[in-house]
Design an enzyme around this catalytic site. Structure first.
Site, mmCIF file in Angstrom:
data_model
loop_
_atom_site.group_PDB
_atom_site.id
_atom_site.type_symbol
_atom_site.label_atom_id
_atom_site.label_comp_id
_atom_site.label_asym_id
_atom_site.label_seq_id
_atom_site.Cartn_x
_atom_site.Cartn_y
_atom_site.Cartn_z
ATOM 1 N N ASP A 17 5.845 4.746 5.010
ATOM 2 C CA ASP A 17 6.721 3.766 5.657
ATOM 3 C C ASP A 17 6.651 2.400 4.962
ATOM 4 O O ASP A 17 7.126 1.396 5.504
ATOM 5 C CB ASP A 17 6.393 3.644 7.149
ATOM 6 N N HIS A 18 6.091 2.381 3.749
ATOM 7 C CA HIS A 18 6.065 1.163 2.932
ATOM 8 C C HIS A 18 6.636 1.401 1.531
ATOM 9 O O HIS A 18 7.122 0.480 0.897
ATOM 10 C CB HIS A 18 4.635 0.611 2.836
ATOM 11 N N HIS A 52 -7.491 -0.625 5.562
ATOM 12 C CA HIS A 52 -6.432 0.246 6.096
ATOM 13 C C HIS A 52 -6.209 1.407 5.121
ATOM 14 O O HIS A 52 -6.129 2.566 5.522
ATOM 15 C CB HIS A 52 -5.175 -0.577 6.291
ATOM 16 N N HIS A 73 4.863 -4.643 10.861
ATOM 17 C CA HIS A 73 5.221 -3.887 12.075
ATOM 18 C C HIS A 73 5.393 -4.811 13.271
ATOM 19 O O HIS A 73 4.732 -5.848 13.371
ATOM 20 C CB HIS A 73 4.132 -2.858 12.422
ATOM 21 N N HIS A 81 0.837 -1.199 0.000
ATOM 22 C CA HIS A 81 0.000 0.000 0.000
ATOM 23 C C HIS A 81 0.869 1.245 0.000
ATOM 24 O O HIS A 81 2.091 1.161 0.086
ATOM 25 C CB HIS A 81 -1.000 -0.009 1.156
ATOM 26 N N ASP A 103 -0.149 -3.860 6.217
ATOM 27 C CA ASP A 103 -0.805 -3.350 7.422
ATOM 28 C C ASP A 103 -2.265 -3.788 7.503
ATOM 29 O O ASP A 103 -3.083 -3.133 8.145
ATOM 30 C CB ASP A 103 -0.738 -1.813 7.456
ATOM 31 N N HIS A 120 1.390 3.951 1.936
ATOM 32 C CA HIS A 120 1.929 4.737 3.051
ATOM 33 C C HIS A 120 3.451 4.875 2.959
ATOM 34 O O HIS A 120 4.148 3.963 2.522
ATOM 35 C CB HIS A 120 1.535 4.102 4.390
HETATM 36 ZN ZN LIG Z 1 -0.009 1.670 6.479
#
Ligand SMILES: [Zn+2]
Length: 328
Positions: free
Chosen positions: A129-130, A184, A241, A125, A203, A127
């Site tokens: 941090d991905h 998410h 995570h 996805h 996530d 985001h």
């Molecule tokens: Zn995320």
């Protein structure tokens, strides 16, 4: 790359065996593709034993320890404060991908240590941090392709290959299946390597938890999670995570009489006290202990004040809201 029209929607995850193949890993994309051995694939441990370099053998053995059999080598790369980036390598072809590169430096360090090239980024996805490392990794690795969700292509930096529900793609000789798992985020996908029993839910699903509903409602997220719960119990869940200890505190608060959960929480707390990772987990233990996958449990229903006869998605939503407000 835009793909041809999607195949007709298929029913459950196990009915996807006939899913069409898209994209793939052409030999032209991998200039240094090593010769493939005839016959059965060489187990990673056997490859280590046959190596003349003890350092290489140790590295291969370490990789094998985290590998779901010999089909796929998986290496955990901690990043940022609590992210896990996953390096995955199909050992017969040497095809190597990184799942959700939050940042570049730890990925490059791990590749260098193992002497691995990098051919693909796989994104679950959008985001930061991905996908934070996407463009820099493309610059550093000639020919690298970014593979990500078709439904969110506009938000995936550098995307080359767009995948969606029911699609199959290949990492070297190994097939990867795709589930759309919105909730998410709108365009979240989950990646599944059935022969390696390896699931990368980003996530969407966490050890003892699930992602927050930033861009979806409870029925949407529950439908997404329900695509995953029918997969084999021995599937390894490589989530993105290290949230497990916090999730465990919430889980025992809403499901205190679940003995398997109590036992798992003790293991998680012990591992975290030693600084050890709690990911991957097994899908079977998630089904037995993760409150977000257990809306049918009478104790969980009572804990979140679900109305009698409430549908599972509604109970799931109440569990999610309870977690959002939980301070434990
Ligand atoms: Zn995320």
């Amino acid at each position: 790359m835009l793909l041809s029209p999607r195949a007709a929607a298929l029913a459950g995850p196990l009915s996807r065996l006939a899913a069409r193949r898209v994209g793939g890993f052409g030999s032209a994309a991998l200039a240094s593709r090593p010769p493939r051995s005839a016959g059965a694939p060489l187990p990673a441990s056997a490859a280590a034993a046959s190596s003349s370099s003890s350092a290489a053998a140790a590295a291969a053995a370490a990789a094998a320890a985290e590998a779901p059999g010999a089909m796929l080598e998986v290496v955990r790369v901690p990043a940022l404060s609590d992210n896990y980036i996953w390096l995955v390598r199909e050992p017969r072809s040497g095809a190597t991908a990184v799942v959700d590169p939050a940042e570049v430096a730890p990925v490059e360090a791990e590749l260098k240590k193992r002497g691995w090239p990098l051919h693909f980024v796989l994104n679950t996805h959008h985001h930061g941090d991905h996908v934070g490392g996407n463009l820099e990794l493309k610059k550093r690795h000639a020919g690298l392709q970014v593979v990500g969700p078709r439904a969110d292509a506009a938000r995936i930096p550098g995307i080359d290959v767009q995948l969606g529900d029911g699609d199959a793609w290949k990492l070297g000789d190994l097939e990867m299946r795709v589930f759309d798992t919105p909730g998410h985020t709108r365009g979240h996908i989950t990646l599944w390597f059935p022969e390696a029993a390896a699931l990368f839910p980003g996530d969407t699903l966490f050890a003892l938890g699930c992602g927050r509903l930033f861009e979806g409602d409870p029925p949407t997220m529950w439908a997404s999670l329900s695509k995953l719960t029918g997969l084999p119990r021995d599937t390894r869940v490589y989530c993105a995570h290290e949230y497990t200890a916090s999730n465990a505190r919430f889980a025992v608060a809403v499901n205190p009489s679940n003995a398997a959960l109590t036992e798992r929480k003790a293991r998680v707390d012990e591992a975290r006290a030693k600084g050890e990772a709690t990911v991957p987990s097994l899908l079977g233990e998630e089904l037995d202990t993760n409150p977000f996958l257990r809306p049918q449990d009478p104790e969980i229903r009572a804990s979140v004040g679900a109305a009698p006869g409430a549908p599972d998605w509604d109970v799931f939503g109440a569990v999610r809201r309870a977690k959002d407000g939980f301070r434990g």
